[in-house]
Design a protein around this motif. Structure first.
Motif, PDB file in Angstrom:
ATOM      1  N   GLY A 150      44.681 111.766  -1.009  1.00 17.35           N
ATOM      2  CA  GLY A 150      43.769 112.028   0.099  1.00 17.35           C
ATOM      3  C   GLY A 150      44.379 113.036   1.036  1.00 17.35           C
ATOM      4  O   GLY A 150      45.026 113.996   0.592  1.00 17.35           O
ATOM      5  N   THR A 151      44.209 112.819   2.337  1.00 20.38           N
ATOM      6  CA  THR A 151      44.727 113.756   3.332  1.00 20.38           C
ATOM      7  C   THR A 151      45.237 113.024   4.563  1.00 20.38           C
ATOM      8  O   THR A 151      44.858 111.879   4.838  1.00 20.38           O
ATOM      9  CB  THR A 151      43.643 114.741   3.813  1.00 20.38           C
ATOM     10  N   VAL A 152      46.086 113.701   5.293  1.00 20.08           N
ATOM     11  CA  VAL A 152      46.340 113.396   6.700  1.00 20.08           C
ATOM     12  C   VAL A 152      45.715 114.554   7.458  1.00 20.08           C
ATOM     13  O   VAL A 152      46.081 115.719   7.228  1.00 20.08           O
ATOM     14  CB  VAL A 152      47.845 113.286   7.002  1.00 20.08           C
ATOM     15  N   CYS A 153      44.762 114.277   8.313  1.00 21.65           N
ATOM     16  CA  CYS A 153      43.999 115.362   8.910  1.00 21.65           C
ATOM     17  C   CYS A 153      43.795 115.150  10.404  1.00 21.65           C
ATOM     18  O   CYS A 153      43.858 114.025  10.914  1.00 21.65           O
ATOM     19  CB  CYS A 153      42.637 115.510   8.226  1.00 21.65           C
ATOM     20  N   VAL A 154      43.551 116.250  11.101  1.00 25.62           N
ATOM     21  CA  VAL A 154      43.192 116.238  12.523  1.00 25.62           C
ATOM     22  C   VAL A 154      42.001 117.173  12.715  1.00 25.62           C
ATOM     23  O   VAL A 154      41.771 118.088  11.924  1.00 25.62           O
ATOM     24  CB  VAL A 154      44.362 116.673  13.420  1.00 25.62           C
ATOM     25  N   ALA A 155      41.251 116.920  13.766  1.00 22.11           N
ATOM     26  CA  ALA A 155      40.084 117.758  14.056  1.00 22.11           C
ATOM     27  C   ALA A 155      39.895 117.841  15.559  1.00 22.11           C
ATOM     28  O   ALA A 155      40.320 116.958  16.313  1.00 22.11           O
ATOM     29  CB  ALA A 155      38.829 117.183  13.402  1.00 22.11           C
ATOM     30  N   ASP A 156      39.246 118.926  15.978  1.00 17.31           N
ATOM     31  CA  ASP A 156      38.973 119.128  17.401  1.00 17.31           C
ATOM     32  C   ASP A 156      37.522 119.566  17.565  1.00 17.31           C
ATOM     33  O   ASP A 156      36.870 119.994  16.601  1.00 17.31           O
ATOM     34  CB  ASP A 156      39.926 120.178  17.982  1.00 17.31           C
ATOM     35  N   PHE A 157      37.055 119.464  18.784  1.00 15.58           N
ATOM     36  CA  PHE A 157      35.659 119.784  19.074  1.00 15.58           C
ATOM     37  C   PHE A 157      35.521 121.152  19.725  1.00 15.58           C
ATOM     38  O   PHE A 157      34.487 121.477  20.299  1.00 15.58           O
ATOM     39  CB  PHE A 157      35.057 118.693  19.964  1.00 15.58           C
ATOM     40  N   LYS A 158      36.588 121.921  19.588  1.00 12.94           N
ATOM     41  CA  LYS A 158      36.592 123.293  20.065  1.00 12.94           C
ATOM     42  C   LYS A 158      37.402 124.138  19.096  1.00 12.94           C
ATOM     43  O   LYS A 158      38.286 123.611  18.387  1.00 12.94           O
ATOM     44  CB  LYS A 158      37.211 123.374  21.458  1.00 12.94           C
ATOM     45  N   PRO A 159      37.142 125.419  19.010  1.00 14.72           N
ATOM     46  CA  PRO A 159      37.972 126.278  18.146  1.00 14.72           C
ATOM     47  C   PRO A 159      39.415 126.290  18.642  1.00 14.72           C
ATOM     48  O   PRO A 159      39.669 126.220  19.843  1.00 14.72           O
ATOM     49  CB  PRO A 159      37.325 127.658  18.297  1.00 14.72           C
ATOM     50  N   ARG A 160      40.336 126.364  17.709  1.00 15.62           N
ATOM     51  CA  ARG A 160      41.752 126.456  18.077  1.00 15.62           C
ATOM     52  C   ARG A 160      42.531 127.039  16.918  1.00 15.62           C
ATOM     53  O   ARG A 160      42.080 127.037  15.772  1.00 15.62           O
ATOM     54  CB  ARG A 160      42.301 125.085  18.462  1.00 15.62           C
ATOM     55  N   THR A 161      43.702 127.527  17.210  1.00 18.88           N
ATOM     56  CA  THR A 161      44.552 128.130  16.197  1.00 18.88           C
ATOM     57  C   THR A 161      45.593 127.123  15.742  1.00 18.88           C
ATOM     58  O   THR A 161      46.355 126.592  16.559  1.00 18.88           O
ATOM     59  CB  THR A 161      45.256 129.382  16.744  1.00 18.88           C
TER      60      THR A 161
END
Length: 346
Positions: A150-161
């Motif tokens: 599977g994955t270890v993942c992160v996400a945001d609600f705005k664009p980012r680098t």
């Protein structure tokens, strides 16, 4: 972007499902170890959403998850900044093709999306529409054999680098789970040694998984007495005699409470006797690792027809329970060599 053909993806998914089944991870359920890694990922990357996501050929299972605490309108991200989204209804499972993690798994490499709107393929993804996700970083989660689970993942609600340091840090964080998978395989090896003892036991023994009590193992005496049934079948459905006398209700109690449960005086017609027999059933919770929640039940049926037999059975059951405790409260999974059937059904 995916590197595998549809047929290769299907086969890989089936292999992942089997491996997850062996490790006791092919179901939805929170585990403290994986929740902690998700929380560390959120803090390290200062992201409002993080998951440890196991993916089979059928579904995604977020056994580790971090979402902002508090009520809607009062939420903060991992860095303590106020945000306005509401994740109160976010569940720990999703369809197999939902979101971005399946793409990272198919690629076999890290997937970094600074702004999903820059990618026509991902802009209309359900994760964007349902949660408003704008940026994503997913790292393949490999076990100690090298298989991607599977994955270890992160996400945001705005664009980012997602810079190189952040990407490398996520890879290192995913690698910390290798010890968890090694531990589960070590417990599996110990479990196989116990099975060798179980095979010769003079009374029925079965090992089941999950709240639906999927049959993982049964010794010869179990099959002779109650009927040999397909591996991974639902116990209640394939062993109606045990269901009728309340064995699976006792197993429910043991699974729910994490304590050994006994059903005394269960009278049942068996395949190896011309008349009904009376058993005491000892249901012992087992776990896939010392800190994991209860994953299944080891059930020993002790014939109540004679004092010597009962004493022997109780002593054996007590020794089995002690061995599982010595193994870190047990290991629940099948053999490393898959078996389709325990044997022909009576």
């Amino acid at each position: 972007m995916d590197s595998l053909s549809p047929e290769e993806l299907r086969l890989a998914g089936e292999q992942r499902r089997l491996r997850l089944q062996i490790l006791g991870l092919n179901s939805v359920g929170a585990e403290a170890t994986f929740d902690r890694v998700a929380r560390l990922a959120a803090g390290f990357t200062q992201s409002p959403l993080a998951m440890v996501n196991f993916i089979s050929d059928e579904q995604q299972m977020f056994r580790g998850m971090y979402t902002p605490p508090g009520d809607p309108g009062e939420r903060t991200d991992a860095a303590g900044n106020a945000v306005t989204f509401d994740l109160s209804n976010l569940t720990r499972e999703a369809p197999g093709d939902y979101g971005f993690c399946p793409h990272a798994v198919a690629m076999g490499s890290q997937l970094a999306l600074d702004d999903v709107f820059d990618y026509p393929r991902f802009k209309g993804n359900a994760l964007v529409n349902d949660l408003g996700v704008r940026s994503y970083l997913g790292t393949p989660l490999r076990d100690n054999t090298g298989m991607i689970l599977g994955t270890v993942c992160v996400a945001d609600f705005k664009p980012r680098t997602w810079d190189a340091q952040t990407r490398e840090g996520m890879k290192e964080l995913a690698d910390t789970l290798l010890s968890e998978f090694r531990l589960r395989d070590s417990l599996l090896a110990q479990q196989q040694e116990l099975f060798a003892v179980f095979d010769g036991a003079p009374f029925p023994i079965m090992l089941t998984e999950g709240p639906e009590h999927l049959l993982r193992y049964a010794n010869g005496k179990q099959g002779q007495a109650f009927g040999m049934v397909p591996q991974f079948s639902r116990g209640r459905h394939v062993l109606p005699g045990l269901e009728a006398i309340g064995v699976f209700n006792a197993m429910d109690d043991a699974f729910r409470n994490g304590q050994t449960t006994t059903l005394s005086g269960g009278r049942i017609k068996t395949y190896d006797s011309p008349s009904p027999q009376e058993f005491d059933f000892l249901c012992t919770p087992v776990r896939t690792s010392p800190t994991a929640p209860v994953s299944g039940i080891l059930t020993v049926a002790m014939n109540a027809g004679g004092q010597n037999s009962a004493t022997q059975s109780h002593a054996f059951a007590a020794n089995v329970q002690q061995r599982f405790e010595q193994m870190g409260n047990g290991a629940l999974a099948g053999s490393n060599t898959p078996v389709d059937f325990f044997g022909p059904r009576h």
